[in-house]
Enzyme design. Structure first.
Site, short mmCIF file in Angstrom:
data_model
loop_
_atom_site.label_atom_id
_atom_site.label_comp_id
_atom_site.label_asym_id
_atom_site.label_seq_id
_atom_site.Cartn_x
_atom_site.Cartn_y
_atom_site.Cartn_z
N ALA A 289 0.81 -1.23 0.00
CA ALA A 289 0.00 0.00 0.00
C ALA A 289 0.84 1.28 0.00
O ALA A 289 0.30 2.38 0.01
CB ALA A 289 -0.94 0.00 1.21
N SER B 225 -2.19 -8.86 -14.23
CA SER B 225 -1.68 -7.92 -15.24
C SER B 225 -2.14 -8.40 -16.61
O SER B 225 -2.27 -9.61 -16.83
CB SER B 225 -0.15 -7.92 -15.23
N TYR C 45 7.15 -12.95 -15.23
CA TYR C 45 6.03 -12.14 -14.74
C TYR C 45 4.70 -12.63 -15.30
O TYR C 45 3.71 -12.78 -14.57
CB TYR C 45 6.31 -10.69 -15.14
N ALA D 174 3.72 -15.77 -13.54
CA ALA D 174 3.22 -15.52 -12.18
C ALA D 174 1.82 -14.90 -12.22
O ALA D 174 0.92 -15.30 -11.47
CB ALA D 174 4.19 -14.59 -11.44
N1 LIG Z 1 2.24 -0.19 -12.99
C1 LIG Z 1 1.89 -0.95 -14.02
O1 LIG Z 1 2.03 -0.58 -15.18
C2 LIG Z 1 1.24 -2.30 -13.74
C3 LIG Z 1 0.64 -2.97 -14.82
C4 LIG Z 1 0.04 -4.20 -14.60
C5 LIG Z 1 0.04 -4.74 -13.31
N2 LIG Z 1 0.65 -4.08 -12.30
C6 LIG Z 1 0.64 -4.72 -10.98
O2 LIG Z 1 0.03 -3.86 -10.05
C7 LIG Z 1 0.57 -4.10 -8.76
C8 LIG Z 1 1.05 -2.78 -8.15
O3 LIG Z 1 2.02 -2.23 -9.01
P1 LIG Z 1 2.52 -0.72 -8.91
O4 LIG Z 1 2.90 -0.32 -10.27
O5 LIG Z 1 1.56 0.08 -8.12
O6 LIG Z 1 3.88 -0.95 -8.08
P2 LIG Z 1 4.73 0.03 -7.14
O7 LIG Z 1 6.13 -0.47 -7.20
O8 LIG Z 1 4.44 1.45 -7.45
O9 LIG Z 1 4.13 -0.33 -5.72
C9 LIG Z 1 4.25 -1.62 -5.18
C10 LIG Z 1 4.34 -1.52 -3.68
O10 LIG Z 1 4.50 -2.86 -3.16
C11 LIG Z 1 5.54 -2.86 -2.21
N3 LIG Z 1 6.16 -4.18 -2.19
C12 LIG Z 1 6.75 -4.81 -3.22
N4 LIG Z 1 7.22 -6.00 -2.82
C13 LIG Z 1 6.91 -6.12 -1.50
C14 LIG Z 1 7.13 -7.12 -0.53
N5 LIG Z 1 7.77 -8.24 -0.81
N6 LIG Z 1 6.68 -6.92 0.73
C15 LIG Z 1 6.04 -5.77 1.06
N7 LIG Z 1 5.81 -4.77 0.17
C16 LIG Z 1 6.23 -4.96 -1.09
C17 LIG Z 1 6.53 -1.80 -2.68
O11 LIG Z 1 7.33 -1.34 -1.61
C18 LIG Z 1 5.57 -0.74 -3.22
O12 LIG Z 1 5.19 0.19 -2.23
C19 LIG Z 1 1.66 -5.14 -8.95
O13 LIG Z 1 1.14 -6.42 -8.68
C20 LIG Z 1 2.01 -5.00 -10.41
O14 LIG Z 1 2.56 -6.18 -10.93
C21 LIG Z 1 1.24 -2.87 -12.48
#
Ligand SMILES: NC(=O)c1ccc[n+]([C@@H]2O[C@H](COP(=O)([O-])OP(=O)(O)OC[C@H]3O[C@@H](n4cnc5c(N)ncnc54)[C@H](O)[C@@H]3O)[C@@H](O)[C@H]2O)c1
Length: 253
Positions: free
Chosen positions: A16, A147, A160, A163
């Protein structure tokens, strides 16, 4: 305040501290949910907690690595002790290999393991923490962030995409197990979204990503949060085992 749709509900959001997780935590809070928020980044999480509390709800922050089973168990125990039984779980943690990104033929086994661990296993081990209670209470919502790479199979994302496809299989099988107990289990598939990961990529790659989206722009974290809130709500009571694509039409499913 009491008319908000999640008043009296307790939601957990993993990851979060930033991006989609932060936007979703704020969106739940705006709808009146009390929040337990987990992240490994302390300062970012504290900032999210401030936004959440500004909506007049309770926020419990736990800093920890959600790939570590002991830390996961402790985080959920704290959420329950401080707030109560969990009504909603958003499994948001996940990432690509980022700087270790490569085509599969030159990938490193440790990178493959890391990506699957963070992008699939976190969803399984965090969900395992709430299912017994949701089943016993005959209510609950589990939403997981997958995703659209799971469908599109983008080059360089074998780990990815594997997963995130796993997250969809998890969603379907668990939906069948928990359907008789009135627990809904669904997934949201974002496409490229304006979070820090996308903001760091080279400008030409960003433009290519944008041009591949029929709606002509990347999604904002709030676009994903809107779908998350919907699937966590009673308005989605008859939706389970499903995948909602929020990707501007980049991939149809
Ligand atoms: N941003 C994109 O373009 C995109 C596209 C498709 C899917 N997603 C998915 O959306 C989700 C969120 O992505 P986002 O872009 O907001 O990422 P982000 O990196 O901005 O935020 C992810 C958060 O998760 C935390 N985190 C990661 N690994 C952790 C762990 N092992 N323990 C505790 N905290 C952890 C990080 O510190 C970070 O605050 C992910 O599952 C990502 O794969 C993102």
């Amino acid at each position: 305040m009491s008319s908000r749709q999640f008043s009296g509900k307790i939601a957990v959001v993993t990851g979060a501290g930033n991006g989609i997780g932060r936007a979703s935590a704020i969106a739940y809070a705006k709808e009146g949910a009390d929040l337990a928020i987990f992240d490994r980044e302390k300062e970012a999480l504290a900032e999210t907690a401030e936004f959440v509390r500004a909506e007049g709800v309770r926020a419990v922050e736990v800093v920890g690595d959600m790939t570590n089973l002991e830390e996961v168990t402790a985080a959920f125990a704290k959420a329950r002790t401080d707030l109560g039984p969990i009504d909603i779980l958003l499994n948001n943690i996940g990432q690509t290999a980022r700087e270790n990104y490569s085509e599969f033929w030159e990938s490193k086994p440790e990178t493959l393991q890391f990506v699957v661990n963070v992008s699939l296993m976190t969803t399984l081990i965090c969900s395992r923490q709430v299912v017994e209670e949701m089943r016993a209470r005959r209510s609950g919502k589990i939403v997981s962030i997958s995703s659209d790479s799971a469908m599109n199979g983008d080059i360089g994302t074998v780990d990815y995409a594997s997963a995130k496809s796993g997250v969809l299989g998890f969603t379907r099988a668990l939906a069948r197990e928990l359907g008789p107990f009135k627990v809904n289990v669904n997934a949201v598939c974002p496409g490229p979204t304006n979070t820090r990961a996308m903001q760091r990529i080279p400008k030409d790659a960003y433009e290519r990503a944008k041009n591949a989206i029929p709606l002509g722009e990347l999604s904002e974290p709030e676009d994903i949060a809107n779908a998350v809130v919907f699937l966590s709500s009673e308005k989605a009571r008859f939706i389970t085992g499903q995948t909602l694509m929020v990707n501007g039409g980049r991939v149809f499913y």
